[in-house]
Design a protein around this motif. Structure first.
Motif, PDB file in Angstrom:
ATOM      1  N   LEU A 182       0.706  -1.285   0.224  1.00  0.00           N
ATOM      2  CA  LEU A 182      -0.021  -0.144  -0.062  1.00  0.00           C
ATOM      3  C   LEU A 182       0.803   1.501  -0.246  1.00  0.00           C
ATOM      4  CD1 LEU A 182      -3.210   0.683   2.131  1.00  0.00           C
ATOM      5  CD2 LEU A 182      -1.253   2.129   2.532  1.00  0.00           C
ATOM      6  N   ASN A 183       0.547   2.247  -0.869  1.00  0.00           N
ATOM      7  CA  ASN A 183       1.127   3.626  -0.792  1.00  0.00           C
ATOM      8  C   ASN A 183      -0.055   4.512  -1.591  1.00  0.00           C
ATOM      9  OD1 ASN A 183       2.245   6.086  -0.685  1.00  0.00           O
ATOM     10  ND2 ASN A 183       4.302   5.123  -0.983  1.00  0.00           N
ATOM     11  N   HIS A 184      -0.481   5.479  -0.975  1.00  0.00           N
ATOM     12  CA  HIS A 184      -1.571   6.360  -1.779  1.00  0.00           C
ATOM     13  C   HIS A 184      -0.884   7.137  -2.933  1.00  0.00           C
ATOM     14  CE1 HIS A 184      -3.554   6.691   2.291  1.00  0.00           C
ATOM     15  NE2 HIS A 184      -3.869   5.523   1.762  1.00  0.00           N
ATOM     16  N   LYS A 185       0.630   7.041  -2.782  1.00  0.00           N
ATOM     17  CA  LYS A 185       1.124   7.642  -3.829  1.00  0.00           C
ATOM     18  C   LYS A 185       1.269   6.767  -5.206  1.00  0.00           C
ATOM     19  CE  LYS A 185       5.550   9.886  -4.574  1.00  0.00           C
ATOM     20  NZ  LYS A 185       5.414  10.582  -5.476  1.00  0.00           N
ATOM     21  N   GLY A 186       0.878   7.109  -6.542  1.00  0.00           N
ATOM     22  CA  GLY A 186       0.907   6.640  -7.615  1.00  0.00           C
ATOM     23  C   GLY A 186       2.400   6.081  -8.111  1.00  0.00           C
ATOM     24  N   GLY A 187       2.582   5.021  -8.595  1.00  0.00           N
ATOM     25  CA  GLY A 187       3.836   4.698  -9.552  1.00  0.00           C
ATOM     26  C   GLY A 187       4.968   4.493  -8.881  1.00  0.00           C
ATOM     27  N   VAL A 188       4.817   4.063  -7.663  1.00  0.00           N
ATOM     28  CA  VAL A 188       6.069   3.740  -6.637  1.00  0.00           C
ATOM     29  C   VAL A 188       6.402   2.259  -6.617  1.00  0.00           C
ATOM     30  CG1 VAL A 188       5.463   5.531  -4.996  1.00  0.00           C
ATOM     31  CG2 VAL A 188       4.433   3.483  -4.432  1.00  0.00           C
ATOM     32  N   GLY A 189       5.691   1.500  -7.241  1.00  0.00           N
ATOM     33  CA  GLY A 189       6.230   0.185  -7.504  1.00  0.00           C
ATOM     34  C   GLY A 189       5.322  -1.058  -6.486  1.00  0.00           C
ATOM     35  N   LYS A 190       4.274  -0.626  -6.323  1.00  0.00           N
ATOM     36  CA  LYS A 190       3.315  -1.462  -5.258  1.00  0.00           C
ATOM     37  C   LYS A 190       3.093  -2.756  -6.286  1.00  0.00           C
ATOM     38  CE  LYS A 190       0.071   1.765  -5.154  1.00  0.00           C
ATOM     39  NZ  LYS A 190       0.715   3.035  -5.400  1.00  0.00           N
ATOM     40  N   THR A 191       2.444  -2.591  -7.537  1.00  0.00           N
ATOM     41  CA  THR A 191       2.241  -3.629  -8.333  1.00  0.00           C
ATOM     42  C   THR A 191       3.417  -4.496  -8.764  1.00  0.00           C
ATOM     43  OG1 THR A 191       0.462  -2.465  -9.282  1.00  0.00           O
ATOM     44  CG2 THR A 191       1.216  -4.570 -10.336  1.00  0.00           C
ATOM     45  N   THR A 192       4.509  -3.626  -8.989  1.00  0.00           N
ATOM     46  CA  THR A 192       5.734  -4.562  -9.340  1.00  0.00           C
ATOM     47  C   THR A 192       6.239  -5.551  -8.200  1.00  0.00           C
ATOM     48  OG1 THR A 192       6.413  -2.618 -11.051  1.00  0.00           O
ATOM     49  CG2 THR A 192       8.227  -4.124 -10.173  1.00  0.00           C
ATOM     50  N   THR A 193       6.020  -4.886  -6.993  1.00  0.00           N
ATOM     51  CA  THR A 193       6.626  -5.646  -5.770  1.00  0.00           C
ATOM     52  C   THR A 193       5.678  -6.645  -5.545  1.00  0.00           C
ATOM     53  OG1 THR A 193       7.652  -3.637  -4.921  1.00  0.00           O
ATOM     54  CG2 THR A 193       6.922  -5.156  -3.218  1.00  0.00           C
ATOM     55  N   CYS A 194       4.386  -6.517  -5.607  1.00  0.00           N
ATOM     56  CA  CYS A 194       3.226  -7.754  -5.438  1.00  0.00           C
ATOM     57  C   CYS A 194       3.676  -8.828  -6.365  1.00  0.00           C
ATOM     58  CB  CYS A 194       1.903  -6.903  -5.546  1.00  0.00           C
ATOM     59  SG  CYS A 194       0.567  -8.128  -4.909  1.00  0.00           S
ATOM     60  N   PHE A 195       3.723  -8.530  -7.427  1.00  0.00           N
ATOM     61  CA  PHE A 195       3.791  -9.404  -8.523  1.00  0.00           C
ATOM     62  C   PHE A 195       4.847 -10.247  -8.362  1.00  0.00           C
ATOM     63  CE2 PHE A 195       5.325  -9.426 -13.110  1.00  0.00           C
ATOM     64  CZ  PHE A 195       4.617 -10.440 -13.491  1.00  0.00           C
ATOM     65  N   ASN A 196       6.060  -9.511  -8.053  1.00  0.00           N
ATOM     66  CA  ASN A 196       7.363 -10.424  -8.155  1.00  0.00           C
ATOM     67  C   ASN A 196       7.343 -10.860  -6.698  1.00  0.00           C
ATOM     68  OD1 ASN A 196       8.539 -10.076 -10.949  1.00  0.00           O
ATOM     69  ND2 ASN A 196       8.153  -7.693 -10.441  1.00  0.00           N
TER      70      ASN A 196
END
Ligand SMILES: Nc1ncnc2c1ncn2[C@@H]1O[C@H](COP(=O)(O)OP(=O)(O)OP(=O)(O)O)[C@@H](O)[C@H]1O
Ligand SMILES: [Mg+2]
Length: 262
Positions: free
Chosen positions: A10-24
């Motif tokens: 979670l981070n309200h800021k966009g584009g910080v790597g949430k999805t990249t982190t979750c996926f990998n």
């Protein structure tokens, strides 16, 4: 392992790597033989797309909210040991339910109860907003991972975010351990190092040991529907996400006394 670890990325800021982190990290754990459930809680469906799901029109989390549906019917087996609940086309409508009261913040938590014990870890990819979906993630989570990118303004809003999380903890009357993952790190950039030094100073027991480096293959692999481990096993990105996945498992934080890992 404690079967009930539920991690909200979670981070309200966009584009910080949430999805990249979750996926990998989900892929790293599945490769290790852990049974993983990943939840795409972002109406953008980026996690589902990264996992190679072309048909993002599939129903998923949206129906838990809008149709009071039950979780098991929406779980897709996308890889060995890796399962996904897609976002669903109508997930964007869910924020409007906020007006309907507190019970709406418990939907995901309640829906997950019957399947919690099937998985070693559950990971939730959160949207870059601060509405009902993220409240649901916080209620469902046992821990929060906050990706922070190593750039200008990265720290902006972070203390506010942590204050929000603390007040959510009080509201929920449960402890929610929080970890910070430094992402998009450029070893030779002074700015990246300054961000890291500040994080060590202000969050000495919460900054995870591995800084994930900026690495082009990490940005490329979603378009092939492959994790970094399948796309480029020898890349810095694969090394860093394997290490970060272990940091999270074993709760390893960066120490002030040691030089950075890179
Ligand atoms: N370490 C990295 N090296 C290179 N590119 C990266 C790295 N981490 C993330 N990216 C790229 O940066 C962009 C944003 O990353 P990502 O989608 O993971 O962020 P996000 O926090 O999930 O964004 P959003 O808030 O929109 O959901 C993507 O194009 C991604 O491929
Ligand atoms: Mg995302």
């Amino acid at each position: 392992m404690d079967g009930s670890r539920v991690l909200a990325i979670l981070n309200h800021k966009g584009g910080v790597g949430k999805t990249t982190t979750c996926f990998n990290i989900a892929s790293a754990y599945a490769d290790q033989g852990l049974n993983i459930l990943a939840i795409d809680l972002d109406p953008q469906s980026h996690l589902s797309v990264s996992l190679g799901l072309k048909d993002t029109g599939l129903n998923g989390v949206d129906e838990l909210f809008l149709e009071h549906a039950e979780v098991p019917g929406y779980i897709l087996n996308v890889r060995e040991n890796l399962h996904l609940i897609p976002a669903g086309l109508r997930l964007g409508e869910v924020e409007k339910l906020a007006a309907k009261g507190r019970q709406q913040a418990m939907v995901l938590r309640n829906a997950l109860q019957p399947v919690l014990h099937h998985y070693d870890l559950i990971l939730i990819d959160c949207p870059p907003t601060s509405g009902l979906l993220n409240f649901n993630a916080l209620f469902a989570a046992s821990e929060v991972i906050i990706p922070v990118s190593s750039d200008y303004l990265a720290l902006h809003g972070l203390s506010q975010l942590l204050r929000t999380l603390k007040s959510a903890e009080r509201f929920m009357q449960k402890e929610l351990p929080m970890w910070i993952a430094l992402t998009r790190f450029t070893t030779r950039r002074r700015l990246s190092n300054q961000v890291r030094e500040k994080l060590i100073k202000y969050f000495p027991r919460q900054l995870l040991a591995t800084a994930v480096r900026e690495n082009a293959p990490l940005a490329e692999c979603p378009s092939f529907g492959k994790s970094i481990f399948d796309y480029s096993r020898r890349s810095n990105g694969a090394q860093d996400y394997a290490a970060l996945a272990d940091d999270i498992l074993y709760r390893r934080v960066m120490s002030n006394d040691e030089p950075a890992l890179h």
